[in-house]
Design a protein around this motif. Structure first.
Motif, PDB file in Angstrom:
ATOM      1  N   VAL A 121       0.128  -0.576   0.208  1.00 17.00           N
ATOM      2  CA  VAL A 121      -0.221   0.247  -0.170  1.00 17.00           C
ATOM      3  C   VAL A 121       1.145   1.180   0.025  1.00 17.00           C
ATOM      4  O   VAL A 121       0.337   2.255  -0.939  1.00 17.00           O
ATOM      5  CB  VAL A 121      -0.833  -0.511   1.347  1.00 17.00           C
ATOM      6  CG1 VAL A 121      -1.668   1.516   1.415  1.00 17.00           C
ATOM      7  CG2 VAL A 121      -1.751  -0.822   1.189  1.00 17.00           C
ATOM      8  N   TRP A 122       1.639   1.451   0.856  1.00 20.58           N
ATOM      9  CA  TRP A 122       3.035   2.429   0.607  1.00 20.58           C
ATOM     10  C   TRP A 122       3.671   2.855  -0.852  1.00 20.58           C
ATOM     11  O   TRP A 122       3.729   3.756  -0.945  1.00 20.58           O
ATOM     12  CB  TRP A 122       4.121   2.481   1.951  1.00 20.58           C
ATOM     13  CG  TRP A 122       5.092   3.044   2.317  1.00 20.58           C
ATOM     14  CD1 TRP A 122       4.566   3.857   2.907  1.00 20.58           C
ATOM     15  CD2 TRP A 122       6.206   3.944   1.828  1.00 20.58           C
ATOM     16  NE1 TRP A 122       5.857   4.715   3.568  1.00 20.58           N
ATOM     17  CE2 TRP A 122       6.419   4.894   2.334  1.00 20.58           C
ATOM     18  CE3 TRP A 122       6.529   3.330   0.493  1.00 20.58           C
ATOM     19  CZ2 TRP A 122       7.773   5.333   1.871  1.00 20.58           C
ATOM     20  CZ3 TRP A 122       7.816   4.205   0.267  1.00 20.58           C
ATOM     21  CH2 TRP A 122       8.649   5.038   0.876  1.00 20.58           C
ATOM     22  N   GLU A 123       3.842   1.665  -1.565  1.00 19.06           N
ATOM     23  CA  GLU A 123       4.448   1.618  -2.561  1.00 19.06           C
ATOM     24  C   GLU A 123       3.179   1.693  -3.470  1.00 19.06           C
ATOM     25  O   GLU A 123       3.989   3.197  -4.402  1.00 19.06           O
ATOM     26  CB  GLU A 123       4.598  -0.228  -3.227  1.00 19.06           C
ATOM     27  CG  GLU A 123       5.378  -0.203  -4.826  1.00 19.06           C
ATOM     28  CD  GLU A 123       5.521  -1.163  -4.880  1.00 19.06           C
ATOM     29  OE1 GLU A 123       6.446  -1.842  -5.409  1.00 19.06           O
ATOM     30  OE2 GLU A 123       5.430  -2.514  -4.444  1.00 19.06           O
ATOM     31  N   LEU A 348       8.051   3.416 -13.951  1.00 18.64           N
ATOM     32  CA  LEU A 348       7.373   3.984 -12.226  1.00 18.64           C
ATOM     33  C   LEU A 348       5.609   2.227 -12.690  1.00 18.64           C
ATOM     34  O   LEU A 348       5.414   2.180 -11.571  1.00 18.64           O
ATOM     35  CB  LEU A 348       6.858   5.001 -11.921  1.00 18.64           C
ATOM     36  CG  LEU A 348       7.919   5.675 -11.706  1.00 18.64           C
ATOM     37  CD1 LEU A 348       7.116   6.997 -11.711  1.00 18.64           C
ATOM     38  CD2 LEU A 348       8.374   5.166 -10.129  1.00 18.64           C
ATOM     39  N   ILE A 349       5.469   2.351 -13.345  1.00 16.12           N
ATOM     40  CA  ILE A 349       3.992   1.634 -13.839  1.00 16.12           C
ATOM     41  C   ILE A 349       4.598   0.371 -12.909  1.00 16.12           C
ATOM     42  O   ILE A 349       3.508  -0.691 -12.547  1.00 16.12           O
ATOM     43  CB  ILE A 349       3.866   0.917 -15.327  1.00 16.12           C
ATOM     44  CG1 ILE A 349       2.964   2.087 -15.555  1.00 16.12           C
ATOM     45  CG2 ILE A 349       2.678   0.100 -15.446  1.00 16.12           C
ATOM     46  CD1 ILE A 349       2.460   2.355 -17.155  1.00 16.12           C
ATOM     47  N   PRO A 350       6.140  -0.491 -13.677  1.00 18.18           N
ATOM     48  CA  PRO A 350       6.022  -2.100 -12.117  1.00 18.18           C
ATOM     49  C   PRO A 350       5.857  -2.165 -11.137  1.00 18.18           C
ATOM     50  O   PRO A 350       5.718  -2.622 -10.186  1.00 18.18           O
ATOM     51  CB  PRO A 350       7.266  -2.615 -13.119  1.00 18.18           C
ATOM     52  CG  PRO A 350       7.288  -1.579 -14.570  1.00 18.18           C
ATOM     53  CD  PRO A 350       6.967  -0.778 -14.484  1.00 18.18           C
ATOM     54  N   TYR A 351       6.396  -0.878 -10.462  1.00 19.44           N
ATOM     55  CA  TYR A 351       6.046  -0.708  -9.087  1.00 19.44           C
ATOM     56  C   TYR A 351       4.669  -0.751  -9.059  1.00 19.44           C
ATOM     57  O   TYR A 351       4.180  -1.585  -7.378  1.00 19.44           O
ATOM     58  CB  TYR A 351       6.803   0.661  -8.490  1.00 19.44           C
ATOM     59  CG  TYR A 351       7.921   0.367  -8.630  1.00 19.44           C
ATOM     60  CD1 TYR A 351       8.968   0.146  -7.687  1.00 19.44           C
ATOM     61  CD2 TYR A 351       9.011   1.107  -9.714  1.00 19.44           C
ATOM     62  CE1 TYR A 351      10.433   0.630  -7.749  1.00 19.44           C
ATOM     63  CE2 TYR A 351      10.466   1.150 -10.126  1.00 19.44           C
ATOM     64  CZ  TYR A 351      11.363   0.609  -8.975  1.00 19.44           C
ATOM     65  OH  TYR A 351      11.437   0.800  -8.452  1.00 19.44           O
ATOM     66  N   ILE A 352       3.583  -0.090  -9.231  1.00 18.50           N
ATOM     67  CA  ILE A 352       2.337  -0.115  -8.569  1.00 18.50           C
ATOM     68  C   ILE A 352       1.714  -1.925  -9.549  1.00 18.50           C
ATOM     69  O   ILE A 352       1.486  -2.735  -8.020  1.00 18.50           O
ATOM     70  CB  ILE A 352       0.962   0.696  -9.731  1.00 18.50           C
ATOM     71  CG1 ILE A 352       1.538   1.658  -9.449  1.00 18.50           C
ATOM     72  CG2 ILE A 352      -0.277   0.372  -9.840  1.00 18.50           C
ATOM     73  CD1 ILE A 352       0.684   3.276  -9.293  1.00 18.50           C
ATOM     74  N   TRP A 353       1.919  -2.306 -10.675  1.00 19.87           N
ATOM     75  CA  TRP A 353       1.291  -3.549 -10.941  1.00 19.87           C
ATOM     76  C   TRP A 353       1.728  -4.773  -9.309  1.00 19.87           C
ATOM     77  O   TRP A 353       0.802  -5.531  -9.508  1.00 19.87           O
ATOM     78  CB  TRP A 353       2.467  -4.196 -12.287  1.00 19.87           C
ATOM     79  CG  TRP A 353       2.626  -5.293 -12.859  1.00 19.87           C
ATOM     80  CD1 TRP A 353       2.771  -6.555 -12.863  1.00 19.87           C
ATOM     81  CD2 TRP A 353       1.224  -5.476 -13.674  1.00 19.87           C
ATOM     82  NE1 TRP A 353       2.133  -7.524 -13.095  1.00 19.87           N
ATOM     83  CE2 TRP A 353       1.281  -7.580 -14.060  1.00 19.87           C
ATOM     84  CE3 TRP A 353       0.695  -5.096 -14.158  1.00 19.87           C
ATOM     85  CZ2 TRP A 353       0.584  -7.884 -15.141  1.00 19.87           C
ATOM     86  CZ3 TRP A 353      -0.151  -5.597 -15.755  1.00 19.87           C
ATOM     87  CH2 TRP A 353      -0.869  -6.906 -15.306  1.00 19.87           C
ATOM     88  N   TYR A 354       3.498  -4.689  -9.343  1.00 20.03           N
ATOM     89  CA  TYR A 354       3.805  -5.625  -8.363  1.00 20.03           C
ATOM     90  C   TYR A 354       3.420  -5.467  -7.591  1.00 20.03           C
ATOM     91  O   TYR A 354       2.925  -6.932  -6.587  1.00 20.03           O
ATOM     92  CB  TYR A 354       5.209  -5.782  -7.738  1.00 20.03           C
ATOM     93  CG  TYR A 354       6.122  -6.496  -9.555  1.00 20.03           C
ATOM     94  CD1 TYR A 354       5.564  -7.128 -10.608  1.00 20.03           C
ATOM     95  CD2 TYR A 354       7.171  -5.654  -9.656  1.00 20.03           C
ATOM     96  CE1 TYR A 354       6.805  -7.356 -11.649  1.00 20.03           C
ATOM     97  CE2 TYR A 354       8.341  -5.479 -11.738  1.00 20.03           C
ATOM     98  CZ  TYR A 354       7.717  -6.614 -11.451  1.00 20.03           C
ATOM     99  OH  TYR A 354       8.784  -7.204 -12.262  1.00 20.03           O
ATOM    100  N   THR A 358       0.328  -8.555  -5.419  1.00 20.91           N
ATOM    101  CA  THR A 358       0.730  -9.245  -4.438  1.00 20.91           C
ATOM    102  C   THR A 358      -0.996  -8.884  -3.512  1.00 20.91           C
ATOM    103  O   THR A 358      -0.845  -9.956  -2.802  1.00 20.91           O
ATOM    104  CB  THR A 358       1.598  -8.591  -4.082  1.00 20.91           C
ATOM    105  OG1 THR A 358       3.346  -8.838  -4.961  1.00 20.91           O
ATOM    106  CG2 THR A 358       2.395  -9.115  -2.973  1.00 20.91           C
ATOM    107  N   LEU A 359      -1.229  -7.974  -3.504  1.00 20.85           N
ATOM    108  CA  LEU A 359      -1.991  -7.762  -2.703  1.00 20.85           C
ATOM    109  C   LEU A 359      -3.467  -8.197  -3.069  1.00 20.85           C
ATOM    110  O   LEU A 359      -4.132  -8.707  -2.291  1.00 20.85           O
ATOM    111  CB  LEU A 359      -2.108  -5.958  -2.734  1.00 20.85           C
ATOM    112  CG  LEU A 359      -1.320  -5.231  -1.901  1.00 20.85           C
ATOM    113  CD1 LEU A 359      -1.703  -3.580  -2.060  1.00 20.85           C
ATOM    114  CD2 LEU A 359      -1.334  -5.387  -0.331  1.00 20.85           C
ATOM    115  N   ALA A 360      -3.728  -8.344  -4.203  1.00 25.11           N
ATOM    116  CA  ALA A 360      -5.341  -9.219  -4.650  1.00 25.11           C
ATOM    117  C   ALA A 360      -4.214 -10.853  -4.934  1.00 25.11           C
ATOM    118  O   ALA A 360      -5.252 -11.584  -4.927  1.00 25.11           O
ATOM    119  CB  ALA A 360      -4.847  -9.430  -6.343  1.00 25.11           C
ATOM    120  N   GLY A 361      -3.202 -11.344  -4.005  1.00 23.07           N
ATOM    121  CA  GLY A 361      -3.095 -12.814  -4.105  1.00 23.07           C
ATOM    122  C   GLY A 361      -2.462 -13.430  -5.533  1.00 23.07           C
ATOM    123  O   GLY A 361      -2.672 -14.603  -5.616  1.00 23.07           O
TER     124      GLY A 361
END
Length: 401
Positions: A121-123, A348-354, A358-361
């Motif tokens: 979430v911080w990311e 920067l897009i990959p940072y949101i993607w990863y 991850t949050l979605a499992g």
């Protein structure tokens, strides 16, 4: 050979070179998700006398930063900007890159279990703040107040993220530190030194080469022990990468200055191509001749790494110059064009993607993350990121510093 003519002296090959390099950067940055990755693709360890593809991509990107500097500054001067305004712009860009770099490198050192929110979430909040601050908003006077408010909201979000940040480990959490400034921070410092050098030297080739050699020789002198007397101040004031990273930038600056000095001459295409190839071979010779002393190492930024990667960059640019500007074969690059024109957005897009997956499992099966199939997966991911960049650009979301 076709003569290159352009009133703006613009080289399409720079954008294509940047796009291909960005594709490779996203690709190698995704290799951490794979198993059984060939050694020649990975970063080599500090103690190894070796170099993989991952060790070449970043120097190539810095070289492209240098290629762009003379054209960008010349364009600003054409619009009437004074040196003072240009230097102010350089400092603003450096600040933006350093700020983003510090936040990203601190994310990499985050103690998520010690914070009040998930590190993912911080990311996401970090990247959203970057977009709010540095998005290119439309020129609409009626909404200027709204756009200013969004920028302020972005800075306030960064402040909140900094306040709640915990780094290190859960037992001994620490606050944010500069660490190694991150990739964007290293680009920022290198851009600052390269751009300021060009402001001073301009298109005077001899002075530009002198600036390039200064950083190359500074790096060499550091490894040779000539600069040991400066060890007491090294921790406080030093040239990033012991001169290696601004050396890549200035190599690119020299390549562009050579072109700008010869652009109106007959046969510039053939002559310029030859010059690029000669410079590439000279740099490779320098790199391999210094390898027996300190080896090739990106992490240690050895002279051999500097020479070999600069040589590869000159030769790669020579190829793209021949293909794109001389042969006019460039339609193939349209699919990856966003990576060359909206590079920061793409990065920067990959940072949101990863973070989101991850949050979605969501996790891909190991069968598509191993060996050759895994490499294809990472290549497809890189292409997907570029296509997403193009899509959000079309709806008015594009970062520019």
């Amino acid at each position: 050979m076709t003569k290159v003519t352009s009133s703006s002296l613009r080289l399409d090959s720079i954008d294509v070179f940047r796009a291909v390099t960005m594709f490779l950067m996203i690709f190698v940055n995704d290799l951490w998700t794979l198993e059984d990755v060939p050694d020649w693709l990975k970063h080599s360890k500090a103690a190894e006398d070796a170099m993989g593809l991952s060790d070449v991509v970043f120097p190539g990107f810095l070289f492209i930063v240098g290629l762009s500097i003379p054209f960008a500054i010349a364009n600003r001067r054409k619009k009437g900007d004074s040196n003072a305004l240009i230097i102010r712009h350089i400092l603003e860009r450096t600040f933006a890159l350093l700020l983003m770099g510090i936040f990203i490198v601190n994310y990499e050192n985050i103690a998520g279990e010690a914070m009040m929110v998930s590190k993912y979430v911080w990311e996401i909040g970090m990247v959203v703040a970057f977009f709010l601050i540095w998005n290119v908003y439309p020129s609409n006077p009626d909404k200027k107040g709204l756009y200013t408010a969004l920028k302020v909201a972005g800075y306030l979000l960064l402040v909140v993220l900094a306040v709640i940040y915990k780094g290190g480990d859960a037992e001994h959490p620490a606050w944010m530190e500069t660490h190694w400034y991150g990739i964007l921070g290293l680009i920022g410092w290198s851009y600052l030194l390269g751009a300021l050098t060009y402001v001073l030297t301009g298109d005077r080739l001899g002075w530009a080469v002198a600036g390039w050699l200064f950083f190359v020789l500074f790096n060499l002198a550091d490894f040779a022990g000539v600069l040991d007397l400066l060890d007491p101040v090294k921790h406080y004031v030093w040239i990033v990468g012991s001169g290696s990273m601004p050396a890549f930038v200035m190599g690119g600056v020299v390549a562009s200055v050579v072109y700008r000095n010869r652009a109106n001459q007959n046969g510039v295409g053939s002559a310029y191509l030859l010059i690029l190839m000669v410079l590439g071979v000279v740099c490779l010779a320098y790199g391999f001749s210094t390898r027996p002393f300190w080896g090739i190492s990106k992490i240690r930024a050895t002279p051999a790494w500097v020479g070999i990667c600069t040589g590869i960059s000159f030769l790669a640019f020579a190829f793209f110059f021949w293909l794109v500007d001389l042969q006019k074969i460039k339609n193939w690059a349209n699919v990856i064009k966003p990576a060359g024109t909206a590079t920061l957005t793409c990065y920067l897009i990959p940072y949101i993607w990863y973070a989101v997956i991850t949050l979605a499992g969501i996790s891909l099966p190991m069968s598509v993350r191993t060996g050759g199939i895994g490499l294809v997966k990472s290549a497809c991911f890189s292409l997907l990121v570029i296509l997403l960049t193009g899509a959000i650009n079309r709806i008015g979301v594009k970062l520019k510093i």
